[in-house]
Design a protein around this motif. Structure first.
Motif, PDB file in Angstrom:
ATOM      1  N   ILE A   1      -5.113  23.187  -8.395  1.00 32.82           N
ATOM      2  CA  ILE A   1      -6.376  22.791  -9.027  1.00 32.82           C
ATOM      3  C   ILE A   1      -6.275  23.002 -10.537  1.00 32.82           C
ATOM      4  O   ILE A   1      -6.710  22.172 -11.335  1.00 32.82           O
ATOM      5  N   GLU A   2      -5.701  24.116 -10.940  1.00 34.68           N
ATOM      6  CA  GLU A   2      -5.549  24.399 -12.371  1.00 34.68           C
ATOM      7  C   GLU A   2      -4.620  23.360 -13.020  1.00 34.68           C
ATOM      8  O   GLU A   2      -4.898  22.852 -14.112  1.00 34.68           O
ATOM      9  N   GLU A   3      -3.558  23.032 -12.320  1.00 35.83           N
ATOM     10  CA  GLU A   3      -2.656  21.980 -12.831  1.00 35.83           C
ATOM     11  C   GLU A   3      -3.416  20.668 -12.990  1.00 35.83           C
ATOM     12  O   GLU A   3      -3.291  19.965 -13.993  1.00 35.83           O
ATOM     13  N   ALA A   4      -4.195  20.343 -11.983  1.00 32.97           N
ATOM     14  CA  ALA A   4      -4.924  19.066 -11.993  1.00 32.97           C
ATOM     15  C   ALA A   4      -5.887  19.008 -13.161  1.00 32.97           C
ATOM     16  O   ALA A   4      -6.033  17.963 -13.816  1.00 32.97           O
ATOM     17  N   PHE A   5      -6.574  20.116 -13.420  1.00 35.98           N
ATOM     18  CA  PHE A   5      -7.526  20.125 -14.530  1.00 35.98           C
ATOM     19  C   PHE A   5      -6.811  19.877 -15.862  1.00 35.98           C
ATOM     20  O   PHE A   5      -7.316  19.155 -16.727  1.00 35.98           O
ATOM     21  N   VAL A   6      -5.656  20.449 -16.019  1.00 37.28           N
ATOM     22  CA  VAL A   6      -4.906  20.251 -17.270  1.00 37.28           C
ATOM     23  C   VAL A   6      -4.397  18.819 -17.352  1.00 37.28           C
ATOM     24  O   VAL A   6      -4.586  18.125 -18.346  1.00 37.28           O
TER      25      VAL A   6
END
Lengths: 156, 251
Positions: free
Chosen positions: A85-90
């Motif tokens: 999820i953190e990767e996706a947000f970036v």
């Protein structure tokens, strides 16, 4: 008063005043990734997962959270091992100032646990407690959809 | 001033003596408590270990424990049920995970989303008082609030299904506090409903089932969202829209 809190999988005995909110207790004990925004339960910057459900930590009295599972954004991933999820947000460009992001990520985590492939309406409902003044939400919705794909691929 | 004391009863036997204490307050989800100054209390009675978080269905009725949250209740009922309609978008998702049914009923603020639907459904409350347990209609509970000062709501009961009904909340944005809410249904060729958000705790009304009704002025009061005058106008327009939907549904 004192109580045991299970935060990001670690049990800690914390001292706090009986009228303090979970937000204040977490931040006072080093969990500054939990952001103080409105203190009124409106903005979602302070969202944490309490027994897996997103809640505004500014609207939870700390004493009532003793013995429960608390997850902050730091409990999901690290800078060297970010959560999908953190990767996706970036990758989706969903982070500008970043202040809403911890809350957004946790709400997204809870949403995707319950509904792994949410449509846009479900995303809007699941994240309706997280306000962002920067992005206009378009990229955030894109990030949630991207996160859903990533989690589906990786099974995590 | 002494330090605020927390109590965590696990049974009615443990709860009752606590209800007698002076300046104690019950804690359901806690969101209503945080609107005021909690340091004015001497004690907080946290109900989370009373075993009141459940939803059970039996013989056409649904029993909802007082500690159940808006999200859980909304998800239990189908999309066309009043409680799903009223709760699925109430407040915000994180708040829907904290606001409890019992807490909402006990607090019953003018912006509550659950009040009008529960009144329309003739919800029954199971109350724990100092010396007994009793069942009472929500309407009667609200009319006689003072008689239930030292008591706790254990669960509510509502019908599993209901006749065609319509719910409206006067909001500016999706997650706004409603300026008012109402819920209506058709009953014996009349429109029967409840309005929340005026100077009275609730107003029960009845009109002929027609769009040509004359709606009297109701005691709205000025709110940050809308003026009293605007609320009256909005209520008149939306009530007629609701009646039209009920009359034309033909399902």
């Amino acid at each position: 008063m004192e109580g045991i809190f299970k935060i990001n999988g670690v049990e800690r005995k914390l001292s706090f005043k009986p009228h303090q909110t979970l937000l204040d207790v977490l931040r006072a004990n080093g969990y500054t990734e939990v952001k103080e925004g409105c203190r009124e339960g409106e903005c979602g910057a302070c969202v944490v997962l309490l027994d897996g459900e997103p809640v505004n930590s500014c609207q939870v009295l700390a004493a009532t959270a003793m013995g429960h599972e608390i997850i902050t954004v730091r409990g999901l991933g690290t800078i060297h091992n970010p959560h999908p999820i953190e990767e996706a947000f970036v990758e989706a460009g969903a982070v500008q100032c970043g202040f809403c992001t911890p809350g957004m990520v946790l709400s997204t985590y809870a949403l995707l646990k319950e509904n792994p492939e949410p449509d846009e309406e479900s995303i809007r409902r699941g994240l309706d407690g997280n306000l962002c003044r920067c992005t206009g939400y378009v990229k955030i919705i894109k990030a949630v959809k991207l996160a859903s794909e990533k989690i589906k691929e990786r099974g995590r | 001033m002494g330090e605020l004391k927390w109590y965590f009863p696990r049974s009615i036997e443990e709860l009752r003596p606590l209800l007698k204490k002076e300046k104690v307050v019950l804690h359901g989800g806690g969101t209503g408590l945080l609107r005021g100054d909690i340091t004015r209390y001497k004690g907080i009675i946290d109900l989370q270990y009373m075993g009141w978080k459940y939803i059970e269905e039996s013989n056409g009725y649904v029993k909802i424990g007082a500690m159940e949250t808006y999200n859980h209740v909304a998800k239990f009922f189908p999309e066309n049920h009043l409680l799903n309609i009223a709760l699925k978008d109430a407040a915000t998702n994180p708040l829907r995970n904290r606001i409890t049914i019992g807490g909402s009923i006990a607090y019953f603020p003018p912006w509550t989303c659950i009040g009008a639907p529960l009144l329309l459904l003739n919800a029954q409350l199971h109350i724990i008082t100092l010396d007994q347990e009793k069942n009472i209609a929500l309407k009667d509970y609200l009319l006689h609030r003072r008689d239930f000062k030292q008591s706790a709501i254990a669960y509510i009961t509502v019908p599993r299904t209901h006749q065609k009904a319509y719910f409206f909340k006067a909001i500016r944005t999706r997650t706004d506090h409603p300026a008012f809410t109402f819920a209506i249904t058709l009953k014996d060729n009349k429109v029967h409903g409840f309005l929340i958000g005026t100077t009275q705790r609730f107003i029960e009304f009845e009109f002929p089932a027609s769009l040509e009704i004359e709606i009297p002025p109701y005691p709205f009061f000025n709110k940050p969202q809308f003026s009293a005058k605007y609320q009256q106008k909005l209520f008149e327009v939306e009530l007629r829209r609701g009646i039209e939907k009920l009359l034309n549904k033909g399902e």
